[in-house]
Scaffold this active site. Structure first.
Site, short mmCIF file in Angstrom:
data_model
loop_
_atom_site.label_atom_id
_atom_site.label_comp_id
_atom_site.label_asym_id
_atom_site.label_seq_id
_atom_site.Cartn_x
_atom_site.Cartn_y
_atom_site.Cartn_z
N GLU A 469 0.85 -1.18 0.00
CA GLU A 469 0.00 0.00 0.00
C GLU A 469 0.89 1.24 0.00
O GLU A 469 1.13 1.81 -1.03
CB GLU A 469 -0.98 -0.03 1.18
CG GLU A 469 -2.01 1.06 1.06
CD GLU A 469 -3.39 0.68 1.57
OE1 GLU A 469 -3.61 -0.46 1.97
OE2 GLU A 469 -4.26 1.57 1.55
N GLU A 742 -2.42 0.28 13.20
CA GLU A 742 -3.47 0.76 12.30
C GLU A 742 -4.84 0.74 12.98
O GLU A 742 -5.64 1.63 12.81
CB GLU A 742 -3.51 -0.14 11.06
CG GLU A 742 -4.64 0.16 10.11
CD GLU A 742 -4.53 -0.65 8.82
OE1 GLU A 742 -3.96 -1.76 8.87
OE2 GLU A 742 -5.02 -0.17 7.79
C1 BGC Z 1 -5.29 2.86 4.39
C2 BGC Z 1 -5.69 4.00 5.28
C3 BGC Z 1 -6.61 4.89 4.52
C4 BGC Z 1 -7.82 4.08 4.24
C5 BGC Z 1 -8.96 4.81 3.63
C6 BGC Z 1 -6.53 2.10 4.04
O1 BGC Z 1 -6.28 1.01 3.25
O2 BGC Z 1 -4.34 2.05 4.98
O3 BGC Z 1 -4.76 4.48 6.11
O4 BGC Z 1 -6.86 6.13 5.06
O5 BGC Z 1 -7.51 2.92 3.50
O6 BGC Z 1 -10.10 4.21 3.98
#
Ligand code: BGC
Length: 884
Positions: A469, A742
């Site tokens: 990501e 997270e």
């Molecule tokens: C990310 C986040 C991001 C989010 C949005 C995720 O996959 O890791 O940090 O803000 O998607 O919904």
């Protein structure tokens, strides 16, 4: 010491090279041992050489004595600045007694190539097979002769891809992953290097290793070839000889190329390096490159070629492992004791052709193996094939990075504790803040927040450094921007990121979810999540919140000017795309990763709409656009009226009845007083209903504690901070976290690891509580009416359970610090404060106070007040208080 001028900065950076702005802004810090010292005038001189400057011959600019207290972001106003030129400057200031300081030590900056037509080279590289999923980086080289002694040699370089530059066998500059990440469809940054000391008289060789990087390699989960299929490199070396003549060496068809030991090196997929293929001396003169091929010259780049705005990524820290052990499988596992982003530097010995695999993970699984399930399609494995022979081999990868704390090495004969170090790489921001309390858990939380920043401020503010990501999520960036700017100096970092944001703004005004967009807005339509919202509340709003935050923290007005039209287009977009000023309920991310409560999307989106409108009104005011200011103030009022009408009941219940709906309505000041009081009570009920725990996600969490502290419930804010049962900040700390996770439930005692498809252990968003720690516990806050800490609000609040709190922040004016000691039983506190020269501070204390000794007497403080207005210096107060 007296009073003196120190730490000269241009565009917020000490001695920057290759500036792109024609009106750089100059700042300096004044130090003095005299209290309440200020600048009453400045005198700046700029010259084309240090000798001219020191012999009082400033041939570019002599500002004369300017009656002004401005010492931060003073715009250059001399003769126009030329490309590829170094400028020397110094400054002296007049103090409050009318006395001038000595001249500062000279400092310098250099200008980049200001016109596109000055780039004389060609973009070079070699056509890559588009089918090759992990193509080999290209090695490029050229030899040239210098015609005599060199007085100055500056090198300008960039790539569509990533490059490492070499000159006469040495790496040039300490930066990694140059040219950094931008939307290459629109722009690419170039770097400037002073290479005078690296050149030899006679034969020289320049080389570059060119990788796919973000340009053609894998980006996030979107796959590869986001911007193009073939990387390319551009360079221009500008030589000035002592006799005054000049010569320019550029990239062109005379360069040669080959592949080398780097078999592949991909941001997301790791690296493979075969040391047997090293060509000794390829980056030095005299190397036989007969077997190398001619390079391909590509068509000129159509985007914008711009000077690098932010600090480069560098290896900022190296970490010794805290533990290592050998596994039954014969591999070695190292624990760095800290989750970082970067790679390892490893020392190996062995046979030629022996293959060593170095794998990285953030956690260990229950069976003691590396937990890699959360990486999705990322490969955090680097492979090194030994050269062999008696010499020790030292390896570190080049164009890949990983998020990890644990490292497993397979295929090595014998390793010990000293065989490897962790290299933490991030954008080279200067440290700015510190925070310490008597509670080690809180100190660890603070460290985790800072490490979250170190692990993710990587050319852009990424969400995470480990899985496939690593994108510049705008929502994450905005909730954390304030905390980030207390931790480190992020003025240049966010100046660059705001360019990424406006580059990714849609024609209709919508700001993106990720900047650079990197193909996300197309990909999301086909992703399994079926996300389609053209804008997302709290994500797109970053386009307004970040510039405002930079203005508050650094007094940078230019960032407001530069992006004013873009911000306006965003707010106008929101207005057009709402119904009676109520925003639709399509926002995909909502209050992302809240726990146990779902905030309705239309409520949340209308709240952020109101907030963006109110900030824009303030921004318009700052920029002197009073008509706009009035219009957006009115818009804010109208949104609030619509919001109350649609979503707020007479008893103050807001639709959704989650902690976040109340937190945001209060934080954004959307409610009339009688409803605000009720909303506070409802918020308390929601917290109580969860047995005094939080439920907020990415958006709600950053305002939760500030709202409680501002609305008479600071004690509850402190309680939430100090709670270590699930869900809470200290829950992860209690379970050994060294970064911010997270999600609240990334790992729990009952369920172990959360679903691996979204379980990063290095995501900074929930760490936005750092802002509250600095602002409310250390009590260091800028006054918006005099931003950039020109005027400081000092208001540390006692926190039951934390008898002592120390905090500091290195502002553009100098160091601000506070040290609070509370004796809870006697309800007495002692506060020590340091305030930098050329600022004033208002100290607010929670009860009647007295100033003790030190400078206090000198500035004539009156005993018995709650508010003190102080100038620079160090002070101590005692205060009896009832509550805080
Ligand atoms: C990310 C986040 C991001 C989010 C949005 C995720 O996959 O890791 O940090 O803000 O998607 O919904």
């Amino acid at each position: 010491m007296g009073t003196r001028v120190q730490q000269l900065k241009v565009e917020g950076r000490g001695r920057p090279l290759g500036l792109g702005t024609r009106v750089p802004r100059l700042s300096w810090i004044i130090e003095s041992d005299e209290p309440s010292q200020v600048q009453t005038a400045y005198h700046v001189q700029v010259a084309s050489s240090v000798d001219r400057l020191q012999s009082d011959n400033p041939d570019l600019w002599d500002s004369g004595v300017v009656q002004s207290d401005q010492s931060v972001y003073v715009p250059y106003a001399g003769q126009s600045l030329a490309s590829n030129t170094t400028y020397w400057w110094r400054v002296r200031v007049r103090d409050r007694h009318g006395l001038f300081t000595e001249w500062s030590e000279p400092a310098c900056w250099s200008m980049g190539l200001l016109e596109r037509s000055e780039w004389l080279g060609k973009w070079i590289g070699t056509e890559l097979d588009p089918e090759a999923i992990l193509p080999s980086p290209t090695y490029l080289r050229k030899e040239f002769q210098t015609a005599g002694p060199i007085s100055r040699a500056f090198l300008y370089a960039t790539a569509l891809g990533v490059y490492e530059l070499r000159l006469n066998g040495q790496r040039v500059g300490g930066g990694r992953f140059a040219p950094g990440w931008t939307d290459y469809h629109t722009r690419v940054q170039y770097q400037t290097y002073d290479v005078t000391h690296l050149l030899a008289e006679g034969s020289n060789a320049v080389g570059s290793i060119l990788g796919t990087g973000w340009y053609a390699g894998h980006v996030g989960m979107m796959g590869r070839h986001i911007y193009g299929t073939t990387p390319r490199f551009l360079m221009q070396l500008m030589l000035e000889y002592e006799d005054g003549s000049q010569e320019i060496i550029v990239t062109d068809e005379t360069w040669r190329m080959a592949t080398g030991p780097l078999i592949y090196s991909d941001m997301i997929k790791g690296e493979r390096y075969d040391a047997r293929l090293e060509a000794q001396g390829w980056d030095q003169p005299g190397f036989a490159d007969g077997a190398w091929q001619p390079v391909t010259c590509f068509a000129p780049y159509q985007g914008i070629l711009t000077a690098q705005e932010d600090e480069p990524i560098r290896v900022m820290e190296t970490l010794q492992p805290v533990k290592m052990w050998r596994t039954e499988r014969g591999t070695f596992i190292y624990d760095l004791g800290q989750n970082i982003a970067g790679w390892v530097r490893i020392k190996l010995r062995g046979e030629a052709g022996q293959m060593v695999a170095i794998e990285h993970a953030e956690m260990l699984d229950t069976d003691g193996t590396l937990y890699t399930a959360n990486l999705r399609k990322a490969v955090q494995k680097d492979i090194y094939i030994l050269r062999g022979g008696d010499e020790e081999e030292v390896y570190e990868p080049r164009f890949t990075y990983h998020g990890f704390r644990y490292v497993e090495v397979a295929g090595a004969d014998d390793l010990d504790e000293g065989s490897l170090v962790g290299c933490a790489a991030y954008s080279a921001m200067e440290p700015a803040g510190s925070f310490e309390t008597t509670d080690e858990r809180v100190n660890r939380l603070y460290k985790n927040i800072v490490w979250g920043q170190k692990g993710n401020f990587f050319s852009v503010p990424t969400d995470c450094p480990q899985r496939d990501e690593r994108l510049g999520w705008t929502g994450d960036a905005q909730v954390f921007a304030r905390t980030a700017s207390y931790n480190m100096n992020v003025a240049a970092f966010f100046r660059k990121y705001m360019i990424d944001m406006t580059d990714a703004q849609r024609d209709d005004g919508a700001f993106p979810d990720t900047a650079p967009d990197a193909g996300w807005s197309e990909y999301k339509k086909i992703s399994s999540a079926k996300w389609f919202a053209p804008d997302n509340a709290g994500w797109g709003d970053a386009g307004v919140i970040i510039p405002w935050t930079m203005y508050l923290m650094y007094g940078d007005r230019r960032i407001l000017e530069d992006h004013y039209e873009a911000m306006k287009r965003w707010v106008e977009y929101l207005k057009r795309n709402s119904d009676g000023l109520i925003r639709p309920d399509y926002a995909n991310h909502a209050d992302w990763l809240s726990i146990g409560e779902e905030t309705p999307k239309d409520v949340l989106a209308t709240q952020y709409f109101a907030y963006s409108a109110s900030l824009l009104a303030r921004i318009a005011e700052v920029l002197g656009r009073s008509e706009d200011a009035a219009a957006y103030r009115q818009l804010f009022q109208d949104i609030n009226a619509a919001f109350v009408n649609r979503f707020v009941a007479e008893d103050g219940t807001i639709t959704g009845d989650t902690q976040t709906v109340y937190v945001l309505a209060l934080a954004f000041r959307m409610l009339p007083e009688h409803l605000a009081e009720k909303a506070v009570r409802n918020l308390l009920k929601r917290i109580e209903a969860r047995n005094w725990h939080l439920s907020t996600g990415f958006l709600g969490v950053s305002y939760l504690l500030p709202v409680l502290s501002d609305n008479g419930h600071h004690d509850l804010a402190c309680r939430l901070l100090l709670t270590d049962t699930f869900p809470s900040w200290l829950y992860s700390v209690k379970h050994g976290a060294t970064t911010i996770w997270e999600r609240w439930d990334g790992w729990t005692e009952e369920r172990g690891f959360q679903t691996p498809s979204m379980n990063s252990f290095n995501h900074y968003s929930l760490g936005s509580v750092g802002e509250w720690m600095y602002r409310y516990l250390a009590g260091i806050e800028p006054d918006p009416a005099s931003p950039g800490f020109r005027r400081i609000r000092i208001a540390p609040r006692p926190c039951s359970g934390l008898p002592e709190v120390k905090g500091s922040f290195r502002s553009e004016y100098g160091l601000i610090s506070t040290h609070l000691r509370c004796d809870e039983s006697r309800r007495e506190l002692v506060l020590k404060v340091t305030v930098p020269v050329n600022t004033t501070a208002v100290v607010s204390l929670p009860g009647e106070a007295q100033a003790l000794g030190g400078h206090s007497a000198a500035v004539g403080l009156k005993p018995g007040g709650q508010f003190y207005e102080i100038g620079s210096g160090s002070y101590e107060f005692v205060c009896r208080y009832e509550s805080c």
